[in-house]
Design a protein around this motif. Sequence first.
Motif, mmCIF file in Angstrom:
data_model
loop_
_atom_site.group_PDB
_atom_site.id
_atom_site.type_symbol
_atom_site.label_atom_id
_atom_site.label_comp_id
_atom_site.label_asym_id
_atom_site.label_seq_id
_atom_site.Cartn_x
_atom_site.Cartn_y
_atom_site.Cartn_z
ATOM 1 N N CYS A 256 -22.841 -7.900 -18.306
ATOM 2 C CA CYS A 256 -23.858 -8.962 -18.132
ATOM 3 C C CYS A 256 -24.476 -10.070 -18.563
ATOM 4 C CB CYS A 256 -23.757 -7.619 -19.165
ATOM 5 S SG CYS A 256 -24.070 -7.292 -20.770
ATOM 6 N N HIS A 257 -23.229 -10.562 -19.039
ATOM 7 C CA HIS A 257 -23.126 -11.958 -19.551
ATOM 8 C C HIS A 257 -23.616 -13.563 -18.652
ATOM 9 C CE1 HIS A 257 -22.908 -9.569 -23.543
ATOM 10 N NE2 HIS A 257 -23.820 -9.591 -23.263
ATOM 11 N N ARG B 184 -26.257 -24.548 -17.706
ATOM 12 C CA ARG B 184 -27.701 -25.413 -16.652
ATOM 13 C C ARG B 184 -27.640 -25.915 -16.884
ATOM 14 N NH1 ARG B 184 -31.391 -25.039 -13.346
ATOM 15 N NH2 ARG B 184 -31.680 -23.353 -14.145
ATOM 16 N N GLN B 185 -29.024 -24.962 -17.329
ATOM 17 C CA GLN B 185 -30.416 -25.536 -18.542
ATOM 18 C C GLN B 185 -29.479 -26.377 -19.476
ATOM 19 O OE1 GLN B 185 -32.267 -21.934 -19.714
ATOM 20 N NE2 GLN B 185 -32.943 -21.556 -17.080
ATOM 21 N N PRO C 246 -18.919 -30.976 -10.541
ATOM 22 C CA PRO C 246 -18.302 -30.053 -10.062
ATOM 23 C C PRO C 246 -17.095 -28.947 -10.700
ATOM 24 C CG PRO C 246 -18.153 -31.674 -8.581
ATOM 25 C CD PRO C 246 -18.796 -32.489 -10.105
ATOM 26 N N HIS C 247 -16.717 -29.803 -12.276
ATOM 27 C CA HIS C 247 -15.824 -28.757 -12.437
ATOM 28 C C HIS C 247 -16.788 -27.948 -13.239
ATOM 29 C CE1 HIS C 247 -12.783 -27.307 -15.201
ATOM 30 N NE2 HIS C 247 -13.080 -28.253 -15.873
ATOM 31 N N ASP C 248 -18.366 -28.291 -13.591
ATOM 32 C CA ASP C 248 -18.868 -27.429 -14.462
ATOM 33 C C ASP C 248 -18.796 -26.192 -13.155
ATOM 34 O OD1 ASP C 248 -19.595 -29.175 -16.842
ATOM 35 O OD2 ASP C 248 -20.986 -30.440 -15.360
ATOM 36 N N GLU D 188 -19.287 -20.977 -12.602
ATOM 37 C CA GLU D 188 -19.177 -19.574 -11.874
ATOM 38 C C GLU D 188 -18.335 -18.722 -11.960
ATOM 39 O OE1 GLU D 188 -19.808 -21.454 -7.883
ATOM 40 O OE2 GLU D 188 -22.242 -21.312 -8.094
ATOM 41 N N ASN D 189 -16.760 -19.531 -12.720
ATOM 42 C CA ASN D 189 -15.425 -18.249 -12.529
ATOM 43 C C ASN D 189 -14.798 -18.441 -14.122
ATOM 44 O OD1 ASN D 189 -15.097 -17.654 -9.849
ATOM 45 N ND2 ASN D 189 -15.804 -19.760 -9.452
#
Length: 323
Positions: free
Chosen positions: A173-174, A183-184, A194-196, A201-202
């Motif tokens: 849920c997090h 991101r913010q 790209p590495h971020d 995302e994973n």
Amino acid sequence: MDFFEKTGKLAIGSRLRILTDIITRDAAAIYELYGLDFKPKWFPVFYSLVDEKPQSITMIAKEIGQSHPSVSTIVKEMLSKEIVTEVEDPEDRRRSLICLSEKGKRIAHELIVWLRDVDRAVEQISDESEHDLWGAIADWERLLAQKSLLQRVKDIKKERESGEVEIVPFSDCHREAFYELNRQWIERYWSLEPHDIEVLENPDKHILSQGGYIFVALYSGRPVGVCSLCKMDSSTGYDYELAKLAVDTTILRKGIGRRLCEAVISKARSLGATTLFLESNTRLKPAIALYRKLGFKELPEFHPAYARGDIQMDMKLREDVNK
């Protein structure tokens, strides 16, 4: 029920003002009783000049603990009543000093007798009272000089709000919060690399399945901060990396960043780790200051994994670690 019984100590300012007003009214009436055209608020300034030594407004303000503008206003009023007068400063002719006028000196001479009457009246009240007000005032002044009421309230507010922050392990849920908070935070100063994006995302693939951990700070049940403990390759010489620390910028001064870092450090220790690594940017002064307070030290050489990285730090989790 009396208002002050209901409010208790919360209305201390109001209650002290009422007591001050009562005493000030009586003081004005006492001066009138002795036939003196004199305002109670003048007394500290007047008394500081009784030794007949001329003083500057700055000197008077410092002695009686009042502001320069306040003393300046009082002196102007006393000048208009011819109680004080201005004399030239022998050391600096551009500046005037204040001293008692002849009228002020006569008042001072008479005041000695009047003050004995007032002193006896105050002693009567003290003798009849169950508490030592004078001693209590001195104690309060000393304690407030050490730490103001405002600062005490700030500290208590921060402690209470910090107690409302809960640090929990990452769960499904997090996921959105982990991505969005990072991101913010990154886009506030730079751009996502790209590495971020891969890691955010994973997190399962790049952090959790690799032996790492993610911690989430909840405030009133809402995710407001995240931080990761990432397993590092043994070839680096480090056990884990403190990474992906991000806190909601609208939630300030609640110690969330520190709580998250402490959770990561504690977890690393519990896993038997000896060294902890991190990479950051010197533009993030509060974060760098926090890392230093926690025990991280800057590395003399660094090889940044991110374009924005310009400082790398490490922490020894055991005193016997030589690296």
